[in-house]
Design a protein around this motif. Structure first.
Motif, PDB file in Angstrom:
ATOM      1  N   GLU A  74      19.418  -4.184  23.752  1.00  0.00           N
ATOM      2  CA  GLU A  74      18.661  -5.299  23.201  1.00  0.00           C
ATOM      3  C   GLU A  74      19.314  -5.797  21.904  1.00  0.00           C
ATOM      4  OE1 GLU A  74      14.594  -4.288  22.505  1.00  0.00           O
ATOM      5  OE2 GLU A  74      14.446  -2.982  24.261  1.00  0.00           O
ATOM      6  N   VAL A  75      18.841  -6.952  21.458  1.00  0.00           N
ATOM      7  CA  VAL A  75      19.156  -7.485  20.137  1.00  0.00           C
ATOM      8  C   VAL A  75      17.906  -7.319  19.274  1.00  0.00           C
ATOM      9  CG1 VAL A  75      19.902  -9.508  18.823  1.00  0.00           C
ATOM     10  CG2 VAL A  75      20.737  -9.150  21.161  1.00  0.00           C
ATOM     11  N   THR A  76      18.090  -7.022  18.006  1.00  0.00           N
ATOM     12  CA  THR A  76      16.954  -6.897  17.091  1.00  0.00           C
ATOM     13  C   THR A  76      17.237  -7.661  15.802  1.00  0.00           C
ATOM     14  OG1 THR A  76      17.749  -4.925  15.912  1.00  0.00           O
ATOM     15  CG2 THR A  76      16.513  -4.559  17.947  1.00  0.00           C
ATOM     16  N   VAL A  77      16.166  -7.954  15.074  1.00  0.00           N
ATOM     17  CA  VAL A  77      16.309  -8.530  13.733  1.00  0.00           C
ATOM     18  C   VAL A  77      15.544  -7.662  12.743  1.00  0.00           C
ATOM     19  CG1 VAL A  77      16.640 -10.883  14.583  1.00  0.00           C
ATOM     20  CG2 VAL A  77      14.319 -10.089  14.027  1.00  0.00           C
ATOM     21  N   VAL A  78      15.949  -7.765  11.485  1.00  0.00           N
ATOM     22  CA  VAL A  78      15.259  -7.090  10.390  1.00  0.00           C
ATOM     23  C   VAL A  78      14.764  -8.171   9.439  1.00  0.00           C
ATOM     24  CG1 VAL A  78      15.418  -5.372   8.560  1.00  0.00           C
ATOM     25  CG2 VAL A  78      16.857  -5.150  10.597  1.00  0.00           C
ATOM     26  N   THR A  79      13.509  -8.095   9.065  1.00  0.00           N
ATOM     27  CA  THR A  79      12.928  -9.142   8.235  1.00  0.00           C
ATOM     28  C   THR A  79      12.811  -8.738   6.767  1.00  0.00           C
ATOM     29  OG1 THR A  79      10.581  -8.493   8.340  1.00  0.00           O
ATOM     30  CG2 THR A  79      11.482  -9.717  10.235  1.00  0.00           C
ATOM     31  N   GLY A  80      12.643  -9.757   5.935  1.00  0.00           N
ATOM     32  CA  GLY A  80      12.117  -9.570   4.594  1.00  0.00           C
ATOM     33  C   GLY A  80      10.603  -9.570   4.696  1.00  0.00           C
ATOM     34  N   ASP A  81       9.917  -9.802   3.597  1.00  0.00           N
ATOM     35  CA  ASP A  81       8.463  -9.898   3.637  1.00  0.00           C
ATOM     36  C   ASP A  81       8.055 -11.148   4.417  1.00  0.00           C
ATOM     37  OD1 ASP A  81       7.991  -7.599   2.062  1.00  0.00           O
ATOM     38  OD2 ASP A  81       8.338  -8.748   0.232  1.00  0.00           O
ATOM     39  N   VAL A  82       7.093 -10.990   5.307  1.00  0.00           N
ATOM     40  CA  VAL A  82       6.584 -12.108   6.108  1.00  0.00           C
ATOM     41  C   VAL A  82       5.072 -12.164   5.913  1.00  0.00           C
ATOM     42  CG1 VAL A  82       6.412 -13.148   8.401  1.00  0.00           C
ATOM     43  CG2 VAL A  82       8.394 -11.717   7.828  1.00  0.00           C
ATOM     44  N   PRO A  83       4.534 -13.282   5.436  1.00  0.00           N
ATOM     45  CA  PRO A  83       3.084 -13.360   5.232  1.00  0.00           C
ATOM     46  C   PRO A  83       2.324 -13.431   6.548  1.00  0.00           C
ATOM     47  CG  PRO A  83       4.090 -15.499   4.801  1.00  0.00           C
ATOM     48  CD  PRO A  83       5.217 -14.522   5.013  1.00  0.00           C
ATOM     49  N   MET A  84       1.103 -12.980   6.538  1.00  0.00           N
ATOM     50  CA  MET A  84       0.254 -13.078   7.714  1.00  0.00           C
ATOM     51  C   MET A  84       0.085 -14.544   8.105  1.00  0.00           C
ATOM     52  SD  MET A  84      -3.579 -11.500   8.349  1.00  0.00           S
ATOM     53  CE  MET A  84      -4.514 -12.770   7.490  1.00  0.00           C
ATOM     54  N   GLY A  85       0.189 -14.815   9.403  1.00  0.00           N
ATOM     55  CA  GLY A  85       0.013 -16.175   9.886  1.00  0.00           C
ATOM     56  C   GLY A  85       1.221 -17.064   9.720  1.00  0.00           C
ATOM     57  N   ALA A  86       2.382 -16.488   9.444  1.00  0.00           N
ATOM     58  CA  ALA A  86       3.595 -17.290   9.265  1.00  0.00           C
ATOM     59  C   ALA A  86       3.913 -18.076  10.532  1.00  0.00           C
ATOM     60  CB  ALA A  86       4.779 -16.387   8.912  1.00  0.00           C
ATOM     61  N   THR A  87       4.398 -19.297  10.365  1.00  0.00           N
ATOM     62  CA  THR A  87       4.833 -20.095  11.506  1.00  0.00           C
ATOM     63  C   THR A  87       6.144 -19.532  12.043  1.00  0.00           C
ATOM     64  OG1 THR A  87       6.159 -21.595  10.152  1.00  0.00           O
ATOM     65  CG2 THR A  87       3.817 -22.158  10.462  1.00  0.00           C
ATOM     66  N   PRO A  88       6.500 -19.866  13.277  1.00  0.00           N
ATOM     67  CA  PRO A  88       7.799 -19.422  13.783  1.00  0.00           C
ATOM     68  C   PRO A  88       8.969 -19.861  12.914  1.00  0.00           C
ATOM     69  CG  PRO A  88       6.424 -20.171  15.591  1.00  0.00           C
ATOM     70  CD  PRO A  88       5.684 -20.507  14.335  1.00  0.00           C
ATOM     71  N   GLU A  89       8.874 -21.036  12.322  1.00  0.00           N
ATOM     72  CA  GLU A  89       9.958 -21.515  11.456  1.00  0.00           C
ATOM     73  C   GLU A  89      10.056 -20.669  10.188  1.00  0.00           C
ATOM     74  OE1 GLU A  89       8.746 -24.360  14.354  1.00  0.00           O
ATOM     75  OE2 GLU A  89       7.513 -23.431  12.771  1.00  0.00           O
ATOM     76  N   ALA A  90       8.905 -20.370   9.585  1.00  0.00           N
ATOM     77  CA  ALA A  90       8.904 -19.528   8.390  1.00  0.00           C
ATOM     78  C   ALA A  90       9.335 -18.106   8.725  1.00  0.00           C
ATOM     79  CB  ALA A  90       7.508 -19.528   7.756  1.00  0.00           C
ATOM     80  N   ALA A  91       8.908 -17.622   9.881  1.00  0.00           N
ATOM     81  CA  ALA A  91       9.295 -16.282  10.303  1.00  0.00           C
ATOM     82  C   ALA A  91      10.803 -16.193  10.517  1.00  0.00           C
ATOM     83  CB  ALA A  91       8.550 -15.901  11.582  1.00  0.00           C
ATOM     84  N   ALA A  92      11.394 -17.225  11.129  1.00  0.00           N
ATOM     85  CA  ALA A  92      12.836 -17.228  11.343  1.00  0.00           C
ATOM     86  C   ALA A  92      13.580 -17.231  10.011  1.00  0.00           C
ATOM     87  CB  ALA A  92      13.238 -18.439  12.181  1.00  0.00           C
TER      88      ALA A  92
END
Length: 337
Positions: free
Chosen positions: A141-159
């Motif tokens: 698989e491919v995976t990503v590692v995030t920074g802080d993501v607020p609850m309810g983030a849009t897909p654009e903000a999450a990306a």
């Protein structure tokens, strides 16, 4: 930029910056001692890490040492969260077809996701220790590692919160799964420790291959030295990583260092005959998929699960043929009795 974690330096290892060609690396303890520390302070340290990266690529790093994936842990030896999706609906469709069941309509609009064990991962060259009776399978698989993501983030903000991209061998113990799922509480014993690629890369490092929050490159899988699959990770991915991360963040905040997986990479193909690499297809990223084809077309699965000594190699190459993340290479070993 490319980052890795060497095994020495305690439980969480030692963060190093790795050259683009994966030949050299340099410790950066003065900037961040561990990968998690770098992720926790990303905005403050990323420019300094990139400067080291530029010096490594220009052969100007004074303290560089040879980079050896055998000395690597997974980039995050343990993580606050590991959530794996199932973004390649073709894989789900095949599994459901083998069971003579329909794919619910919601699966095409609402991602599947489970929360995996993240308190310990194995290294990219470590053994997968499991009993053969458990039905040992790999999942590339491919995976990503995030920074802080607020609850309810849009897909654009999450990306936009994606900091790093990695590969993973999400090990599955297929013969334990049915009984666990029948309890209605999800995976646990059937999902042991996963192994991630030696190197994690920032999305910009992928260039044009990173588009629409997907990695548009083939994921190459060899089993016991023979090509098993090379489906393109950017093809037939129903949900991109922005959507997957947003799904995970719908009801909770995601903390820096959260890992989100794509699920087994799978491309739509013809029948069993035409889907194998030997017959011109792109092959598979797990044994369960070829076994599913066999069940659908021949009435039973004939390809065995992994046995002691079997080795899977998972790697991705750029357009110039350069390994992007280094290779995961896991050999099966039996538990000590």
């Amino acid at each position: 930029m490319k980052l890795a974690t060497l095994k020495h330096g305690g439980r969480d290892g030692t963060l190093v910056v790795v050259s683009r060609d994966l030949s050299r690396c340099q410790t950066v303890g003065g900037i961040a001692k561990t990968m998690q520390q770098a992720l926790d302070n990303w905005d403050e340290v990323v420019a300094e890490l990139e400067l080291v990266y530029d010096m490594l690529n220009g052969s100007h790093a004074r303290h560089a040492i040879p980079f050896d994936p055998a000395h690597c842990h997974s980039p995050l030896p343990r993580a606050y969260q590991w959530a794996d999706g199932s973004a390649y609906i073709n894989h789900v469709e095949l599994v459901r077809k083998a069971r003579n069941s329909e794919v619910p309509a919601s699966f095409y609009t609402d991602p599947l996701m489970y929360q995996g064990g993240s308190d310990s991962f194995i290294g990219p060259r470590d053994a997968v220790v499991a009993d053969e009776a458990w039905g040992i399978d790999f999942e590339a698989e491919v995976t990503v590692v995030t920074g802080d993501v607020p609850m309810g983030a849009t897909p654009e903000a999450a990306a936009a919160a994606i900091r790093l991209v990695m590969l993973v061998n999400d090990v599955s113990l297929r013969n334990l799964i049915p009984a666990e799922l029948a309890k209605g509480f999800g995976f646990f014993q059937s999902k042991p420790a996963s192994a991630f690629s030696p190197v994690a890369v920032t999305p910009d490092e992928l260039g044009v291959a990173w588009k629409d929050a997907k990695v548009h490159l083939p994921l190459v899988v060899d089993l016991n030295g023979k090509r098993f699959g090379h489906p393109n990770a950017g093809v037939d991915m129903t949900f991109n990583f922005g959507q997957l991360v947003a799904h995970a963040a719908k009801t909770r905040e995601l903390e820096a260092g959260t890992i989100v997986g794509s699920g087994t990479v799978s491309n739509k193909q013809g029948n069993l005959w035409g889907s194998s690499v030997d017959n011109g297809g792109v092959g598979y990223c797990c044994l369960a998929e070829v076994r599913t084809y066999e069940t659908i077309e021949q009435g039973e699965a004939r390809t065995p699960f992994m046995r002691e000594g079997d080795t899977v190699r998972i790697e991705m190459f750029d357009a110039q043929g350069q390994s992007v993340f280094g290779a995961i290479e896991n050999r099966v070993a039996l538990p000590k009795r």
